[in-house]
Design a protein around this motif. Structure first.
Motif, short mmCIF file in Angstrom:
data_model
loop_
_atom_site.label_atom_id
_atom_site.label_comp_id
_atom_site.label_asym_id
_atom_site.label_seq_id
_atom_site.Cartn_x
_atom_site.Cartn_y
_atom_site.Cartn_z
N ASN A 74 5.04 0.95 3.90
CA ASN A 74 5.96 -0.07 4.43
C ASN A 74 6.28 0.20 5.89
O ASN A 74 6.39 -0.74 6.69
CB ASN A 74 7.23 -0.12 3.59
CG ASN A 74 7.00 -0.70 2.22
OD1 ASN A 74 6.05 -1.45 1.99
ND2 ASN A 74 7.86 -0.35 1.28
N ARG A 97 -1.37 -7.47 2.31
CA ARG A 97 -0.35 -7.91 3.29
C ARG A 97 -0.97 -8.13 4.66
O ARG A 97 -0.49 -8.96 5.44
CB ARG A 97 0.77 -6.89 3.39
CG ARG A 97 1.71 -6.86 2.24
CD ARG A 97 2.99 -6.09 2.56
NE ARG A 97 2.86 -4.71 2.91
CZ ARG A 97 2.87 -3.69 2.05
NH1 ARG A 97 2.96 -3.91 0.75
NH2 ARG A 97 2.79 -2.44 2.49
N HIS A 98 -2.00 -7.35 4.98
CA HIS A 98 -2.60 -7.42 6.30
C HIS A 98 -3.95 -8.12 6.29
O HIS A 98 -4.71 -8.03 7.26
CB HIS A 98 -2.69 -6.00 6.89
CG HIS A 98 -1.34 -5.40 7.04
ND1 HIS A 98 -0.45 -5.81 8.00
CD2 HIS A 98 -0.70 -4.47 6.30
CE1 HIS A 98 0.69 -5.14 7.87
NE2 HIS A 98 0.56 -4.33 6.84
N ARG A 99 -4.21 -8.80 5.20
CA ARG A 99 -5.44 -9.61 5.05
C ARG A 99 -6.70 -8.80 5.35
O ARG A 99 -7.62 -9.27 6.01
CB ARG A 99 -5.37 -10.86 5.92
CG ARG A 99 -4.26 -11.80 5.50
CD ARG A 99 -4.14 -12.99 6.44
NE ARG A 99 -3.13 -13.92 6.01
CZ ARG A 99 -1.83 -13.81 6.26
NH1 ARG A 99 -1.38 -12.77 6.91
NH2 ARG A 99 -0.99 -14.73 5.84
N ASP A 153 3.50 -0.98 8.06
CA ASP A 153 3.53 -2.43 8.29
C ASP A 153 4.04 -2.74 9.69
O ASP A 153 3.52 -3.63 10.37
CB ASP A 153 4.45 -3.14 7.28
CG ASP A 153 3.87 -3.25 5.88
OD1 ASP A 153 2.63 -3.14 5.72
OD2 ASP A 153 4.67 -3.43 4.94
N CYS A 154 5.05 -1.99 10.11
CA CYS A 154 5.66 -2.24 11.42
C CYS A 154 4.65 -2.06 12.55
O CYS A 154 4.69 -2.78 13.55
CB CYS A 154 6.84 -1.30 11.65
SG CYS A 154 8.19 -1.55 10.50
N ASP A 206 6.34 -4.68 18.44
CA ASP A 206 5.44 -5.08 19.53
C ASP A 206 5.00 -3.84 20.31
O ASP A 206 5.74 -3.33 21.15
CB ASP A 206 6.15 -6.08 20.44
CG ASP A 206 5.26 -6.68 21.50
OD1 ASP A 206 4.19 -6.11 21.80
OD2 ASP A 206 5.64 -7.73 22.04
N ILE A 241 1.35 -2.28 12.33
CA ILE A 241 0.16 -3.12 12.22
C ILE A 241 0.50 -4.58 12.47
O ILE A 241 -0.30 -5.33 13.01
CB ILE A 241 -0.52 -2.90 10.85
CG1 ILE A 241 -1.10 -1.49 10.86
CG2 ILE A 241 -1.57 -3.96 10.58
CD1 ILE A 241 -1.78 -1.07 9.61
N ASP A 242 1.72 -4.98 12.14
CA ASP A 242 2.15 -6.37 12.30
C ASP A 242 2.97 -6.49 13.59
O ASP A 242 4.12 -6.04 13.64
CB ASP A 242 2.97 -6.80 11.08
CG ASP A 242 3.38 -8.24 11.12
OD1 ASP A 242 3.31 -8.88 12.20
OD2 ASP A 242 3.79 -8.76 10.06
N SER A 243 2.40 -7.12 14.60
CA SER A 243 3.09 -7.23 15.89
C SER A 243 4.34 -8.10 15.81
O SER A 243 5.15 -8.08 16.74
CB SER A 243 2.13 -7.76 16.96
OG SER A 243 1.69 -9.05 16.62
N ASN A 244 4.53 -8.85 14.73
CA ASN A 244 5.78 -9.59 14.55
C ASN A 244 6.92 -8.66 14.17
O ASN A 244 8.09 -9.01 14.34
CB ASN A 244 5.61 -10.67 13.47
CG ASN A 244 4.68 -11.76 13.91
OD1 ASN A 244 4.77 -12.27 15.01
ND2 ASN A 244 3.75 -12.13 13.03
N LEU A 245 6.59 -7.48 13.66
CA LEU A 245 7.61 -6.51 13.28
C LEU A 245 7.87 -5.48 14.39
O LEU A 245 8.98 -4.99 14.53
CB LEU A 245 7.18 -5.77 12.00
CG LEU A 245 7.00 -6.63 10.76
CD1 LEU A 245 6.42 -5.80 9.61
CD2 LEU A 245 8.32 -7.27 10.35
#
Length: 129
Positions: free
Chosen positions: A11, A122-124, A14-15, A23, A17-21
């Motif tokens: 979890n 989650r990260h496709r 996730d932060c 930057d 890898i996901d630039s929405n979480l």
């Protein structure tokens, strides 16, 4: 089965890898700015302390002794800041297969396949067959 530290680390990943979480380009820019500004350096230091403490608390919640929790938290966080500071760009086909190994190195426990499957979903990311 109780929630595991391996799931908690995924979890956290996730932060990163996901630039929405989180930057990473902004993080790099602010850290670069801090090289020329004492006040920005102080803010970065304060943020780093808060982040490491949060990760350390996570490890302690899962039963790690204080010093080990602190060391693991620093290892996780400083590794990610290294990725950012070095401007490391890895294709998902290269980075994602390493995720399970990172989890095991950072926690001392291998992730369950179902945890990795949820993370990849989650990260496709579709792991190669």
């Amino acid at each position: 089965m109780p929630w595991l530290i391996t799931e908690a680390i995924l979890n956290l990943f996730d932060c990163w890898i996901d630039s929405n979480l989180f930057d990473t380009r902004f993080e790099f820019a602010v850290r670069s700015w801090a090289l020329q500004s004492a006040s920005v350096t102080a803010e970065i230091h304060a943020a780093d302390v808060q982040r490491v403490e949060a990760i350390c608390r996570m490890f302690r919640r899962f039963g790690y002794p204080d010093r080990e929790a602190d060391t693991r938290a620093r290892t996780v966080y400083l590794s990610q800041i290294g990725y950012i500071s070095m401007q490391t760009i890895e294709d998902p086909a290269v980075r994602m297969p390493r995720i399970g190994d990172y989890v095991e190195i950072f926690t001392g426990k291998p992730p369950e396949q179902r945890e990795l499957d949820r993370f990849f979903s989650r990260h496709r990311f579709v792991p190669p067959a």
